[in-house]
Scaffold this motif. Structure first.
Motif, short mmCIF file in Angstrom:
data_model
loop_
_atom_site.label_atom_id
_atom_site.label_comp_id
_atom_site.label_asym_id
_atom_site.label_seq_id
_atom_site.Cartn_x
_atom_site.Cartn_y
_atom_site.Cartn_z
N ILE A 97 0.86 -1.18 0.00
CA ILE A 97 0.00 0.00 0.00
C ILE A 97 0.90 1.23 0.00
N LEU A 98 0.62 2.18 -0.87
CA LEU A 98 1.38 3.42 -0.90
C LEU A 98 0.72 4.41 0.05
N LEU A 99 1.47 4.83 1.07
CA LEU A 99 0.93 5.73 2.09
C LEU A 99 1.70 7.05 2.06
N LEU A 100 0.97 8.14 1.82
CA LEU A 100 1.56 9.47 1.83
C LEU A 100 1.34 10.09 3.20
N MET A 101 2.43 10.50 3.84
CA MET A 101 2.33 11.04 5.20
C MET A 101 2.93 12.43 5.25
N LEU A 271 -5.53 5.42 8.31
CA LEU A 271 -5.19 4.97 9.66
C LEU A 271 -6.28 5.31 10.68
N LYS A 272 -7.32 6.05 10.25
CA LYS A 272 -8.46 6.30 11.11
C LYS A 272 -9.55 5.24 10.89
N THR A 273 -9.30 4.34 9.94
CA THR A 273 -10.29 3.32 9.59
C THR A 273 -10.32 2.22 10.64
N ASP A 274 -11.49 1.63 10.85
CA ASP A 274 -11.65 0.53 11.78
C ASP A 274 -10.79 -0.66 11.35
N GLU A 275 -10.29 -1.44 12.33
CA GLU A 275 -9.36 -2.53 12.04
C GLU A 275 -9.92 -3.56 11.07
N ARG A 276 -11.21 -3.84 11.13
CA ARG A 276 -11.78 -4.87 10.26
C ARG A 276 -11.68 -4.48 8.78
N PHE A 277 -11.66 -3.17 8.51
CA PHE A 277 -11.48 -2.72 7.13
C PHE A 277 -10.01 -2.89 6.71
N ASN A 309 -1.82 12.05 8.42
CA ASN A 309 -0.91 13.02 9.02
C ASN A 309 0.11 12.30 9.91
N GLU A 310 1.11 13.03 10.35
CA GLU A 310 2.21 12.41 11.09
C GLU A 310 1.76 11.88 12.44
N HIS A 311 0.86 12.59 13.11
CA HIS A 311 0.40 12.15 14.43
C HIS A 311 -0.29 10.79 14.33
N GLU A 312 -1.18 10.63 13.37
CA GLU A 312 -1.88 9.35 13.18
C GLU A 312 -0.89 8.25 12.83
N TYR A 313 0.10 8.58 12.01
CA TYR A 313 1.06 7.56 11.59
C TYR A 313 1.91 7.07 12.77
N LEU A 314 2.36 7.99 13.61
CA LEU A 314 3.19 7.60 14.76
C LEU A 314 2.39 6.72 15.73
N ALA A 315 1.10 7.03 15.90
CA ALA A 315 0.25 6.20 16.75
C ALA A 315 0.09 4.81 16.14
N SER A 322 -0.68 -3.65 14.75
CA SER A 322 -0.67 -3.26 13.33
C SER A 322 0.62 -3.66 12.60
N GLU A 323 1.46 -4.46 13.22
CA GLU A 323 2.76 -4.80 12.62
C GLU A 323 2.61 -5.47 11.25
N ALA A 324 1.61 -6.34 11.10
CA ALA A 324 1.43 -7.03 9.82
C ALA A 324 1.13 -6.04 8.70
#
Length: 645
Positions: A97-101, A271-277, A309-315, A322-324
């Motif tokens: 997945i390409l993630l822009l932060m 990264l604000k999406t529910d884990e099941r998604f 954003n950076e805050h969500e990514y660091l969390a 979420s390691e996988a």
């Protein structure tokens, strides 16, 4: 091109897009042009490359695809294109997945939007043409009809790579549906034969509006948001007709991942999406399959791109659960732009999109606002003598005494988070808009912009007291820089022929420098007498840029070397051929003119001669430097006040 010609061109394009044929016809097309069957990552990579790629003098890459929309983040764009380059070669990176932060307003969503709009245009071209099995809700690649047993042979003989299997809907129509006139692949009066080569194929053009090839998923309340938004769901209205939920005819293949097959799906704030998604994304990214409740894995070839954003990514990174998913993400940082010239281009683009047309923006206004914004994004350097303003100028390619462009890389390496915080372009545009729409305003200048930026800080609730003070200091710093620019603008306008004056002063200087370095005499142009080089003249110019007595010989020899180098290439040396000498010449001319400007601009009751000169200067500012009558007169008043402090 007139209206009739445009309509004819449009009809010709639509006719191309309405092509229909059989799988046999399509296969012949692929044999002659295998790029038709390219996978999603390859299609996007070719789309970017086809727009044009050039290398700049500083080694950065200029992608024409992004040129008019994205400014100042060449490194991020290069990383994005490298991702698609590797994925286009079917390397493992395509299963990521390409993630822009990056910070808010930094251009992340703009990049994704450009890729989506670009795909819509590209699939309407011959080079980006795309074909699908007719009626398939996932616009299936027709080559999936080719049996697995002969695919390797096609790769060996024709270089045609085939990956994936038919979706449940297509497989049902091919193997289980009744062969009658109601079959979706039947021709008028002729039931579908069941033969692979007779399967109908049509050309398709991606469209986010029509939910074809481009999907967008936005997280909402996890308690009410259903997984069917991603992978589709059972159509209860058809259960009575088909008899079972596992029948493909009872399923709606209309989730964002379904409709984005062979194209691109954007996850807004993934990264604000529910884990099941996110678990669905795990399967899609690694296995290139979508798992639904009633069917086996459904193959999907699509680019998954998200931003956060950076805050969500660091969390997210700090969460062990979420390691996988972390292992299946390619991260690209998208910081704020750090070059004033590019920041100005961002503002110009955004202002051009507005309805404001009748209000004039004075020269230097956007540059001054950009200076403040970029200063807020820079980090203090540990280099001796390096201030934020010097750093800003170096990043923008300007000459700074004591430093060279070689220092830029060291400065960038020293501040790895630079650009991840600070004032966003969005805030600046909001404040410029506030200044532009005030009652009675016909023109705004740099001071108006800085005042609006300052006033807006009071409304910025997320800014701490310490940050508020820091930003006020940066506004003051941007104003000091503008003060110097304003004085130069006015002083330049006071010189009737600035270029000629600069050329004359340069020639006098060079005559004396040449005589000094070669230990010869200077010929007086009037008396033709031989004289010693005019040390006073040379030093009066060199001192403008801080050349010391000990450093004067080295500087003068450097000038002669530059002259010789240009002459060998058949080029002429002028006062702009050497950045520091240009600065010295301009400062010398301006210093000599300072008293004249000071007296003329600050006189409350100018005499006839002063009034004539003021009118001439205003006229020159309007004619040659882009001012209007309002801001030209304001500039004169402002500079007069500055010079009298």
């Amino acid at each position: 091109m007139n209206l009739v010609e445009r309509l004819e061109s449009y009809r010709a394009e639509e006719q191309k897009l309405s092509w229909e044929g059989t799988f046999a016809d399509y296969f012949d097309m692929v044999i002659s042009n295998p790029i038709i069957a390219q996978l999603s990552h390859a299609r996007i990579f070719n789309m970017i490359e086809d727009a044009g790629v050039t290398e700049r003098d500083d080694g950065t890459i200029d992608y024409a695809f992004f040129r008019d929309e994205i400014f100042g983040i060449e490194k991020s764009l290069q990383q994005i294109v490298e991702y698609f380059r590797s994925a286009a070669q079917r390397l493992e990176v395509r299963k990521r997945i390409l993630l822009l932060m990056g910070p808010v307003g930094g251009g992340k969503s703009t990049i994704v939007t450009m890729l989506k709009r670009g795909l819509e245009r590209y699939t309407r071209t011959d080079r980006g043409a795309l074909y699908a099995i007719k009626g398939c809700p996932m616009h299936e690649e027709p080559l999936h009809l080719v049996p697995e047993s002969i695919r390797s042979e096609l790769m060996t003989d024709y270089g045609i790579y085939i990956e994936g299997e038919l979706c449940p809907w297509c497989r049902f129509q091919l193997e289980n549906a009744k062969r009658d006139e109601n079959h979706p692949w039947s021709q008028p009066g002729k039931p579908f034969s069941g033969r692979h080569e007779d399967v109908p194929v049509m050309r398709v053009a991606f469209s986010e509006k029509h939910r074809l090839g481009i999907g967008t998923f936005t997280p909402s309340d996890p308690k009410s948001q259903d997984i069917s938004e991603l992978v589709g769901g059972i159509d209860l209205s058809t259960i009575g007709e088909v008899g079972t939920e596992s029948d493909p005819r009872a399923y709606r293949f209309d989730g964002e991942l379904n409709i984005a097959n062979r194209g691109l799906v954007e996850f807004v704030e993934m990264l604000k999406t529910d884990e099941r998604f996110l678990y669905v994304l795990l399967t899609l990214s690694q296995e290139q399959n979508i798992k639904t409740g009633r069917f086996s894995m459904i193959y999907a070839d699509e680019v998954v791109i998200s931003h956060t954003n950076e805050h969500e990514y660091l969390a997210f990174v700090g969460n062990k659960k979420s390691e996988a998913l972390q292992d299946r993400i390619i991260l690209v940082k998208v910081p704020y732009n750090l070059r004033v010239s590019d920041e100005v281009r961002i503002y110009q683009k955004l202002l051009k999109q507005s309805a404001i047309r009748d209000i004039h923006i004075a020269p230097g206004t956007l540059e001054t606002a950009a200076t403040f914004a970029v200063l807020s994004r820079l980090e203090e350097s540990k280099k001796a003598g390096m201030t934020l303003m010097k750093k800003l100028k170096l990043y923008d390619g300007q000459a700074v005494e004591g430093f060279t462009q070689k220092d830029v890389r060291e400065l960038q390496e020293e501040a790895d988070r630079e650009g991840m915080e600070g004032i966003s372009p969005r805030y600046v545009i909001n404040r410029l808009s506030a200044a532009l729409v005030r009652d009675g305003v016909t023109c705004i200048n740099a001071i108006d912009a800085l005042r609006s930026l300052r006033d807006g800080l009071e409304q910025h609730t997320s800014i701490s007291r310490e940050e508020h003070e820091r930003l006020l200091n940066l506004i003051a710093e941007a104003r000091r820089e503008y003060d110097e620019v304003a004085k130069r603008e006015v002083q330049k306008a006071f010189v009737y022929s600035f270029e000629e004056s600069a050329r004359t002063l340069l020639n006098n200087y060079l005559d004396n420098v040449e005589a000094y370095c070669n230990k010869t005499k200077v010929i007086d142009p009037v008396t033709e007498e031989e004289m010693e080089p005019d040390e006073r003249l040379m030093r009066s110019i060199e001192e403008q840029i801080g050349i010391t007595e000990n450093g004067k010989r080295q500087f003068r020899e450097e000038i002669l070397i530059r002259i010789s180098s240009l002459a060998r290439r058949g080029q002429t040396f002028d006062y702009k051929s050497h950045e520091r000498l240009q600065e010295a010449i301009e400062k010398k001319l301006f210093a000599d003119l300072r008293d004249v400007v000071k007296i003329t601009t600050s006189t409350k009751t100018p005499d006839a001669d002063q009034l004539r000169r003021i009118n001439d200067v205003v006229d020159r500012l309007i004619r040659e430097q882009g001012y209007c009558p309002v801001c030209a007169n304001e500039l004169l008043k402002y500079v007069g006040a500055l010079l009298n402090r």
